[in-house]
Motif scaffolding. Structure first.
Motif, mmCIF file in Angstrom:
data_model
loop_
_atom_site.group_PDB
_atom_site.id
_atom_site.type_symbol
_atom_site.label_atom_id
_atom_site.label_comp_id
_atom_site.label_asym_id
_atom_site.label_seq_id
_atom_site.Cartn_x
_atom_site.Cartn_y
_atom_site.Cartn_z
ATOM 1 N N SER A 2 -12.043 -6.116 12.864
ATOM 2 C CA SER A 2 -11.831 -7.419 13.482
ATOM 3 C C SER A 2 -12.511 -8.512 12.678
ATOM 4 O O SER A 2 -13.513 -8.279 11.999
ATOM 5 N N GLY A 3 -11.953 -9.721 12.749
ATOM 6 C CA GLY A 3 -12.516 -10.831 11.997
ATOM 7 C C GLY A 3 -11.528 -11.967 11.882
ATOM 8 O O GLY A 3 -10.614 -12.103 12.707
ATOM 9 N N LYS A 4 -11.689 -12.770 10.814
ATOM 10 C CA LYS A 4 -10.858 -13.954 10.619
ATOM 11 C C LYS A 4 -10.144 -13.879 9.275
ATOM 12 O O LYS A 4 -10.724 -13.455 8.269
ATOM 13 N N VAL A 5 -8.886 -14.293 9.243
ATOM 14 C CA VAL A 5 -8.121 -14.349 7.995
ATOM 15 C C VAL A 5 -8.616 -15.553 7.183
ATOM 16 O O VAL A 5 -8.477 -16.698 7.624
ATOM 17 N N VAL A 6 -9.206 -15.292 6.022
ATOM 18 C CA VAL A 6 -9.762 -16.374 5.199
ATOM 19 C C VAL A 6 -8.947 -16.627 3.937
ATOM 20 O O VAL A 6 -9.187 -17.614 3.234
ATOM 21 N N ALA A 7 -7.997 -15.757 3.631
ATOM 22 C CA ALA A 7 -7.129 -15.981 2.475
ATOM 23 C C ALA A 7 -5.888 -15.122 2.593
ATOM 24 O O ALA A 7 -5.933 -14.010 3.141
ATOM 25 N N ILE A 8 -4.763 -15.639 2.113
ATOM 26 C CA ILE A 8 -3.523 -14.877 1.919
ATOM 27 C C ILE A 8 -3.058 -15.252 0.520
ATOM 28 O O ILE A 8 -2.451 -16.308 0.313
ATOM 29 N N GLU A 9 -3.370 -14.390 -0.443
ATOM 30 C CA GLU A 9 -3.162 -14.752 -1.849
ATOM 31 C C GLU A 9 -3.192 -13.508 -2.721
ATOM 32 O O GLU A 9 -3.630 -12.442 -2.275
ATOM 33 N N PRO A 10 -2.730 -13.590 -3.965
ATOM 34 C CA PRO A 10 -2.833 -12.453 -4.881
ATOM 35 C C PRO A 10 -4.308 -12.150 -5.174
ATOM 36 O O PRO A 10 -5.102 -13.055 -5.434
ATOM 37 N N GLN B 204 0.847 -1.200 0.000
ATOM 38 C CA GLN B 204 0.000 0.000 0.000
ATOM 39 C C GLN B 204 0.880 1.247 0.000
ATOM 40 O O GLN B 204 0.437 2.329 0.350
ATOM 41 N N HIS B 205 2.122 1.088 -0.420
ATOM 42 C CA HIS B 205 3.106 2.135 -0.223
ATOM 43 C C HIS B 205 4.228 1.951 -1.244
ATOM 44 O O HIS B 205 4.346 0.901 -1.871
ATOM 45 N N SER B 206 5.044 2.983 -1.388
ATOM 46 C CA SER B 206 6.247 2.837 -2.201
ATOM 47 C C SER B 206 7.226 1.924 -1.481
ATOM 48 O O SER B 206 7.310 1.921 -0.255
ATOM 49 N N GLY B 207 7.966 1.144 -2.257
ATOM 50 C CA GLY B 207 8.983 0.306 -1.646
ATOM 51 C C GLY B 207 8.619 -1.164 -1.669
ATOM 52 O O GLY B 207 7.895 -1.638 -2.545
ATOM 53 N N ALA B 208 9.121 -1.893 -0.669
ATOM 54 C CA ALA B 208 8.978 -3.345 -0.636
ATOM 55 C C ALA B 208 7.635 -3.770 -0.046
ATOM 56 O O ALA B 208 7.104 -3.124 0.861
ATOM 57 N N THR B 209 7.110 -4.881 -0.559
ATOM 58 C CA THR B 209 5.860 -5.459 -0.068
ATOM 59 C C THR B 209 6.035 -5.936 1.372
ATOM 60 O O THR B 209 7.043 -6.563 1.717
ATOM 61 N N ALA B 210 5.039 -5.643 2.220
ATOM 62 C CA ALA B 210 5.091 -6.070 3.619
ATOM 63 C C ALA B 210 4.997 -7.590 3.728
ATOM 64 O O ALA B 210 4.437 -8.258 2.857
ATOM 65 N N LEU B 211 5.537 -8.127 4.824
ATOM 66 C CA LEU B 211 5.591 -9.570 5.038
ATOM 67 C C LEU B 211 4.510 -9.986 6.033
ATOM 68 O O LEU B 211 4.437 -9.430 7.138
ATOM 69 N N PRO B 212 3.655 -10.971 5.673
ATOM 70 C CA PRO B 212 2.546 -11.362 6.552
ATOM 71 C C PRO B 212 3.017 -11.825 7.929
ATOM 72 O O PRO B 212 4.024 -12.528 8.056
ATOM 73 N N HIS C 159 -5.574 -0.822 -9.788
ATOM 74 C CA HIS C 159 -4.346 -0.273 -10.346
ATOM 75 C C HIS C 159 -4.415 -0.393 -11.861
ATOM 76 O O HIS C 159 -4.907 -1.402 -12.390
ATOM 77 N N PRO C 160 -3.947 0.623 -12.585
ATOM 78 C CA PRO C 160 -4.048 0.587 -14.056
ATOM 79 C C PRO C 160 -3.408 -0.632 -14.708
ATOM 80 O O PRO C 160 -3.791 -1.027 -15.811
ATOM 81 N N SER C 161 -2.430 -1.238 -14.041
ATOM 82 C CA SER C 161 -1.748 -2.393 -14.620
ATOM 83 C C SER C 161 -2.670 -3.601 -14.751
ATOM 84 O O SER C 161 -2.450 -4.484 -15.587
ATOM 85 N N GLY C 162 -3.695 -3.660 -13.907
ATOM 86 C CA GLY C 162 -4.573 -4.818 -13.895
ATOM 87 C C GLY C 162 -3.963 -6.026 -13.208
ATOM 88 O O GLY C 162 -4.573 -7.096 -13.148
ATOM 89 N N LEU C 163 -2.757 -5.868 -12.670
ATOM 90 C CA LEU C 163 -2.080 -6.986 -12.021
ATOM 91 C C LEU C 163 -2.615 -7.209 -10.612
ATOM 92 O O LEU C 163 -3.037 -6.262 -9.941
ATOM 93 N N ALA C 164 -2.580 -8.453 -10.170
ATOM 94 C CA ALA C 164 -2.972 -8.772 -8.802
ATOM 95 C C ALA C 164 -1.802 -8.486 -7.857
ATOM 96 O O ALA C 164 -0.643 -8.486 -8.278
ATOM 97 N N GLU C 165 -2.123 -8.229 -6.589
ATOM 98 C CA GLU C 165 -1.092 -8.018 -5.572
ATOM 99 C C GLU C 165 -1.360 -8.937 -4.396
ATOM 100 O O GLU C 165 -2.525 -9.218 -4.060
ATOM 101 N N ASP C 166 -0.288 -9.385 -3.747
ATOM 102 C CA ASP C 166 -0.435 -10.207 -2.552
ATOM 103 C C ASP C 166 -1.291 -9.473 -1.523
ATOM 104 O O ASP C 166 -1.035 -8.294 -1.229
ATOM 105 N N SER C 167 -2.274 -10.164 -0.979
ATOM 106 C CA SER C 167 -3.240 -9.526 -0.079
ATOM 107 C C SER C 167 -3.629 -10.472 1.041
ATOM 108 O O SER C 167 -3.495 -11.695 0.923
ATOM 109 N N ILE C 168 -4.113 -9.885 2.123
ATOM 110 C CA ILE C 168 -4.712 -10.648 3.223
ATOM 111 C C ILE C 168 -6.202 -10.345 3.221
ATOM 112 O O ILE C 168 -6.603 -9.174 3.283
ATOM 113 N N VAL C 169 -7.028 -11.386 3.118
ATOM 114 C CA VAL C 169 -8.477 -11.208 3.092
ATOM 115 C C VAL C 169 -9.035 -11.511 4.478
ATOM 116 O O VAL C 169 -8.801 -12.600 5.029
#
Length: 317
Positions: A54-62, A16-24, A67-77
């Motif tokens: 608050s809630g439950k982590v149900v996915a950790i996936e792209p 969500q920021h410039s630089g390196a992707t955060a680590l789960p 974003h204009p690129s249309g690319l997926a990004e690693d996310s926590i759902v």
């Protein structure tokens, strides 16, 4: 400033920021609290990520992100529980009891990233050990694009928090000689609110003609100071630090209440909507959820055009 019902799922990108992707820091099936750190910064130019509810982590996936690129990004759902249970926060009633370095650590730990443009990690940008002599702090109260009124609304309704955040920034930078708050002249209510909130401070509200793209950092610096940031250079090279009004408010909330950056004011506007306004929306809220709660309709003659403050899923815009 409005709000909408909480989405069943929040899709929280790890970048969500410039630089390196955060680590789960969480795993599938974990229960999380609102404000809990769910991903850690990966190196200096990175930023931690926190649970917007608050809630439950149900996915950790792209996942798809806006974003204009249309690319997926690693996310926590996160499947929200509707309880909005907060984690324990670390408030601070008097920031002057902390050193600039300690304040920067709080800002970094709360995941504050620039909310007006590239999303650069704020603690890095404010680091007083960067070696540059800073004589001017500029606060950007200029909308970055037509149609967007998020900063305008924020200044109207949260001017005191913005000014308090500017005070913290100024303290971290060892009280620069000048503090200039630049606002376009088409925002009279915001100007009035900010002038009243600035009160007896030494901060100057500078009003200038509305002309796109004055919201760009380098353009605003030239308008307010006459200085030109070198090509490939940074504002610090000419003695300036520039921060957005939303970032200033986020800094105040982080320092005073220990709140991480988990929501932002977002403009929802367009001909395909029944309702147009600014809302304070949790980061990770799906765009279709936002549109549904603003009465989107698909007429044959409508292109479904809508604009927002670029941040249904991200800090940055």
């Amino acid at each position: 400033m409005g709000s909408i019902p909480l989405s069943e799922d929040l899709i929280v990108p790890l970048l969500q920021h410039s630089g390196a992707t955060a680590l789960p820091l969480v795993k599938l099936g974990d229960d999380v609290l609102k404000g809990q750190k769910i991903a850690e910064a990966d190196g200096l130019i990175s930023s931690p990520v926190h649970a917007p509810s608050s809630g439950k982590v149900v996915a950790i996936e792209p996942c798809a992100v806006p974003h204009p690129s249309g690319l997926a990004e690693d996310s926590i759902v996160i499947r929200t529980d509707g309880e909005e249970h907060w984690c324990e926060l670390q408030p601070c009633e008097d920031y002057t009891q902390l050193s600039p370095v300690e304040l920067l650590e709080k800002i970094r730990d709360c995941g504050i990233a620039g909310m007006g443009g590239a999303g650069f990690p704020t603690a890095v940008k404010l680091d007083p050990h960067g070696g540059a002599e800073i004589d001017t702090l500029i606060i950007n109260g200029t909308e970055c694009e037509p149609y967007i009124t998020a900063d305008d609304m924020l200044m109207r309704e949260r001017a005191e928090e913005i000014i308090a955040g500017i005070g913290i920034i100024s303290y971290i930078l060892d009280e620069p000689e000048r503090v200039l708050i630049g606002i376009e002249d088409n925002k009279p209510q915001a100007i009035a609110a900010m002038r009243e909130a600035a009160g007896d401070t030494r901060f100057d509200i500078v009003v200038f003609p509305t002309k796109y793209p004055s919201g760009g950092e380098k353009q605003l610096i030239q308008i307010l100071t006459g200085r030109e940031v070198p090509n490939q250079g940074l504002p610090a090279n000419v003695g300036i630090v520039c921060q957005n009004v939303g970032t200033a408010r986020a800094i105040y909330r982080a320092v005073r209440y220990g709140e991480p950056l988990i929501s932002r004011v977002t403009t929802v506007v367009g001909q395909a909507l029944e309702r147009q306004r600014n809302i304070d929306v949790p980061i990770g809220t799906p765009i279709h959820h936002i549109l549904k709660h603003h009465g989107i309709h698909r007429r044959p003659d409508a292109k479904g055009d809508y604009r927002r403050s670029h941040d249904g899923l991200h800090h940055r815009r």
